[in-house]
Design an enzyme around this catalytic site. Structure first.
Site, PDB file in Angstrom:
ATOM      1  N   THR A 130       0.366 -41.525 -80.336  1.00 30.66           N
ATOM      2  CA  THR A 130       1.176 -40.894 -81.425  1.00 30.66           C
ATOM      3  C   THR A 130       1.337 -41.617 -83.215  1.00 30.66           C
ATOM      4  O   THR A 130       1.256 -42.433 -83.223  1.00 30.66           O
ATOM      5  CB  THR A 130       2.802 -40.952 -81.295  1.00 30.66           C
ATOM      6  OG1 THR A 130       2.479 -40.937 -79.689  1.00 30.66           O
ATOM      7  CG2 THR A 130       3.513 -39.828 -81.603  1.00 30.66           C
ATOM      8  N   GLU A 131       0.879 -39.949 -83.942  1.00 34.82           N
ATOM      9  CA  GLU A 131       0.725 -40.232 -85.107  1.00 34.82           C
ATOM     10  C   GLU A 131       2.217 -38.773 -85.299  1.00 34.82           C
ATOM     11  O   GLU A 131       2.732 -37.965 -84.824  1.00 34.82           O
ATOM     12  CB  GLU A 131      -0.736 -39.967 -85.348  1.00 34.82           C
ATOM     13  CG  GLU A 131      -1.684 -40.737 -85.269  1.00 34.82           C
ATOM     14  CD  GLU A 131      -3.153 -39.830 -85.331  1.00 34.82           C
ATOM     15  OE1 GLU A 131      -3.014 -39.246 -86.181  1.00 34.82           O
ATOM     16  OE2 GLU A 131      -3.595 -41.248 -85.358  1.00 34.82           O
ATOM     17  N   PRO A 132       2.430 -38.884 -86.844  1.00 30.23           N
ATOM     18  CA  PRO A 132       3.341 -38.297 -87.425  1.00 30.23           C
ATOM     19  C   PRO A 132       2.260 -36.438 -86.941  1.00 30.23           C
ATOM     20  O   PRO A 132       3.584 -35.313 -87.383  1.00 30.23           O
ATOM     21  CB  PRO A 132       2.925 -37.985 -89.329  1.00 30.23           C
ATOM     22  CG  PRO A 132       2.934 -39.759 -89.145  1.00 30.23           C
ATOM     23  CD  PRO A 132       1.642 -39.548 -87.782  1.00 30.23           C
ATOM     24  N   ASP A 244      -1.807 -41.253 -65.862  1.00 31.91           N
ATOM     25  CA  ASP A 244      -1.958 -40.778 -64.016  1.00 31.91           C
ATOM     26  C   ASP A 244      -1.286 -42.404 -63.326  1.00 31.91           C
ATOM     27  O   ASP A 244       0.052 -42.178 -62.426  1.00 31.91           O
ATOM     28  CB  ASP A 244      -3.318 -41.154 -63.330  1.00 31.91           C
ATOM     29  CG  ASP A 244      -3.758 -39.867 -63.257  1.00 31.91           C
ATOM     30  OD1 ASP A 244      -3.366 -38.403 -64.061  1.00 31.91           O
ATOM     31  OD2 ASP A 244      -4.701 -39.661 -63.224  1.00 31.91           O
ATOM     32  N   ARG A 247       2.742 -41.808 -65.399  1.00 35.34           N
ATOM     33  CA  ARG A 247       4.122 -40.884 -65.383  1.00 35.34           C
ATOM     34  C   ARG A 247       4.706 -41.295 -64.131  1.00 35.34           C
ATOM     35  O   ARG A 247       5.852 -40.292 -64.403  1.00 35.34           O
ATOM     36  CB  ARG A 247       3.353 -39.404 -65.221  1.00 35.34           C
ATOM     37  CG  ARG A 247       2.479 -38.781 -66.963  1.00 35.34           C
ATOM     38  CD  ARG A 247       2.002 -37.498 -67.044  1.00 35.34           C
ATOM     39  NE  ARG A 247       1.502 -37.260 -68.181  1.00 35.34           N
ATOM     40  CZ  ARG A 247       0.987 -36.585 -68.969  1.00 35.34           C
ATOM     41  NH1 ARG A 247      -0.157 -36.121 -67.871  1.00 35.34           N
ATOM     42  NH2 ARG A 247       0.332 -35.719 -69.767  1.00 35.34           N
ATOM     43  N   GLN A 343      35.012 -36.572 -67.435  1.00 33.71           N
ATOM     44  CA  GLN A 343      36.065 -36.401 -68.491  1.00 33.71           C
ATOM     45  C   GLN A 343      36.584 -34.784 -68.503  1.00 33.71           C
ATOM     46  O   GLN A 343      37.696 -34.845 -69.045  1.00 33.71           O
ATOM     47  CB  GLN A 343      34.842 -35.730 -70.061  1.00 33.71           C
ATOM     48  CG  GLN A 343      34.292 -34.292 -70.089  1.00 33.71           C
ATOM     49  CD  GLN A 343      33.465 -34.271 -71.093  1.00 33.71           C
ATOM     50  OE1 GLN A 343      32.741 -34.763 -71.350  1.00 33.71           O
ATOM     51  NE2 GLN A 343      33.369 -32.556 -71.677  1.00 33.71           N
ATOM     52  N   GLY A 347      38.562 -37.573 -68.382  1.00 28.64           N
ATOM     53  CA  GLY A 347      38.166 -37.978 -70.171  1.00 28.64           C
ATOM     54  C   GLY A 347      37.749 -38.844 -70.217  1.00 28.64           C
ATOM     55  O   GLY A 347      36.373 -38.953 -71.606  1.00 28.64           O
ATOM     56  N   GLU A 370       5.081 -39.505 -73.766  1.00 32.09           N
ATOM     57  CA  GLU A 370       3.872 -39.603 -72.566  1.00 32.09           C
ATOM     58  C   GLU A 370       3.812 -38.256 -71.797  1.00 32.09           C
ATOM     59  O   GLU A 370       2.697 -38.227 -70.747  1.00 32.09           O
ATOM     60  CB  GLU A 370       4.663 -40.538 -71.279  1.00 32.09           C
ATOM     61  CG  GLU A 370       4.118 -41.851 -71.411  1.00 32.09           C
ATOM     62  CD  GLU A 370       2.977 -42.507 -71.503  1.00 32.09           C
ATOM     63  OE1 GLU A 370       1.902 -42.958 -70.611  1.00 32.09           O
ATOM     64  OE2 GLU A 370       2.772 -42.591 -72.861  1.00 32.09           O
TER      65      GLU A 370
END
Length: 389
Positions: A130-132, A244, A247, A343, A347, A370
């Protein structure tokens, strides 16, 4: 509550699940709240995972792998650990994801050199893709690898690198040609000590906060040509095969988070009364229990169908994406409803001391990494259309 063993193909896998359940509950669960609160990578838990052979499950048997049924075993381990600590389960996933290009693309010499460093030397591996400007669309990466004599010179920056700051080895995807399409990238094995490789900031995250996530920069990093994983231009194909395997495991993580939240709801029901009657008598609680149980069982079916197909060497791309998208969405829905129900009635669901709040934050990442769940639906549709031809 659920019969986790009825679908398992061997007694060995059933016994394996029982062993991992005990490790998770006795050794990992007590540390999970502090790890989340203080957001640190837990070396003690890492050692526990090494001690029980859980960081090499997907390796060849001679290097500590599980053997027959390894992807099912991998998903079992991820699921059981994610019930108590999603961050610890993610360490299993990224070790498998990062080592996949080495195991399936490395030469015999390369595997003989580096796999023992991981299995016996206990080196973690990170996956630098992954890159920006390139997330789910890995074909758009900008990191380059230029051949220069007997080496490749790598330049670029990677982000959201799980285990990026604690790994000793990296599987790095880089462009090896300027051509368009899916044949312009390749994977390389890069050592942590390589001159020009540096670690950027450590990210602070909403959930799975015990997982180390960093930037990694590559500036004129020289890599021997023999560290090319697979043939030049095969990076995209290796990444797709890696998905494959990964995931279904992410789906197993989501399943484990959902089950952990469900168990918390049941414990809350056992212990509480409100408005003068048992909590279990409230229709809203009964509806949540039923919906959650349905989603958990459906998730389990998809997770292990995808895993079994992978173990059998059959195409599981469609079911891997189905499992990942369905289980991720289910975990998000179940944890939100668990927080809401608790909650509304007391709560406590809004308090950090109540572990459902952590599971709610942890679940979100399973919809994202992924390949986002939106991307998974595109993959599923393409596979269905391909089956028509």
């Amino acid at each position: 509550m659920f019969d986790h063993t009825s679908f398992l193909p061997t007694k060995e896998l059933k016994n394996f699940r029982g062993r991992i359940q005990q490790v998770a509950r006795d050794k990992i669960a007590p540390q999970a709240p502090l790890v989340d609160e203080e957001e640190f990578f837990n070396r003690e838990v890492e050692s526990i995972l090494w001690d029980h052979g859980l960081l090499t499950l997907t390796f060849p048997e001679e290097y500590g792998g599980y053997g027959k049924g390894r992807i099912v075993a991998f998903c079992i381990a991820v699921e059981e650990i994610a019930k108590v600590c999603a961050s610890s389960a993610l360490l299993l996933i990224i070790q498998a994801v990062g080592s996949f290009p080495i195991i399936h693309g490395g030469s015999n010499e390369l595997k003989q050199k580096y796999l023992p460093q991981m299995s016996e030397g206990r080196k973690l591996v990170a996956y630098l893709v992954t890159e920006p400007t390139a997330g789910s669309d890995i074909a758009s990466i900008q990191t380059t690898a230029v051949r220069e004599g007997g080496d490749y010179i790598l330049n670029g920056s990677k982000c959201f690198a799980t285990s990026g700051g604690v790994a000793g080895i990296y599987s790095v995807l880089a462009k090896t040609s300027e051509g368009k399409g899916n044949g312009n990238s390749s994977f390389f094995l890069v050592e942590r000590e390589s001159p020009g490789l540096s670690i950027g900031r450590t990210e602070s995250k909403l959930g799975q906060r015990g997982s180390n996530t960093t930037e990694v920069f590559l500036e004129n990093v020289r890599v021997p040509a023999e560290n090319l994983l697979g043939r030049e231009g095969n990076g995209f194909l290796i990444a797709m095969k890696d998905f494959d395997m990964s995931r279904p495991a992410i789906a197993a993580q989501a399943l484990g988070i959902a089950e952990g939240a469900f168990e918390a709801i049941l414990q809350f029901i056992k212990e509480g009364h409100t408005i003068g009657k048992p909590i279990a008598d409230h229709p809203v609680i009964q509806t949540i229990l039923a919906d959650s149980a349905i989603l958990i069982e459906a998730s389990r079916g998809l997770v292990y169908r995808a895993a079994i197909l992978n173990d059998e060497g059959k195409n599981n791309t469609k079911f891997a994406s189905m499992a990942k998208s369905f289980a991720g969405d289910a975990a998000m829905k179940i944890t939100i409803e668990a927080v809401d129900a608790i909650q509304v009635l007391s709560g406590y669901g809004f308090l950090k001391d109540f572990q459902v709040e952590r599971m709610f934050r942890d679940a979100k990442l399973t919809q994202i990494f992924e390949g986002t769940n939106q991307i998974q639906r595109m993959v599923i549709a393409r596979q269905i259309l391909k089956e028509l031809t």
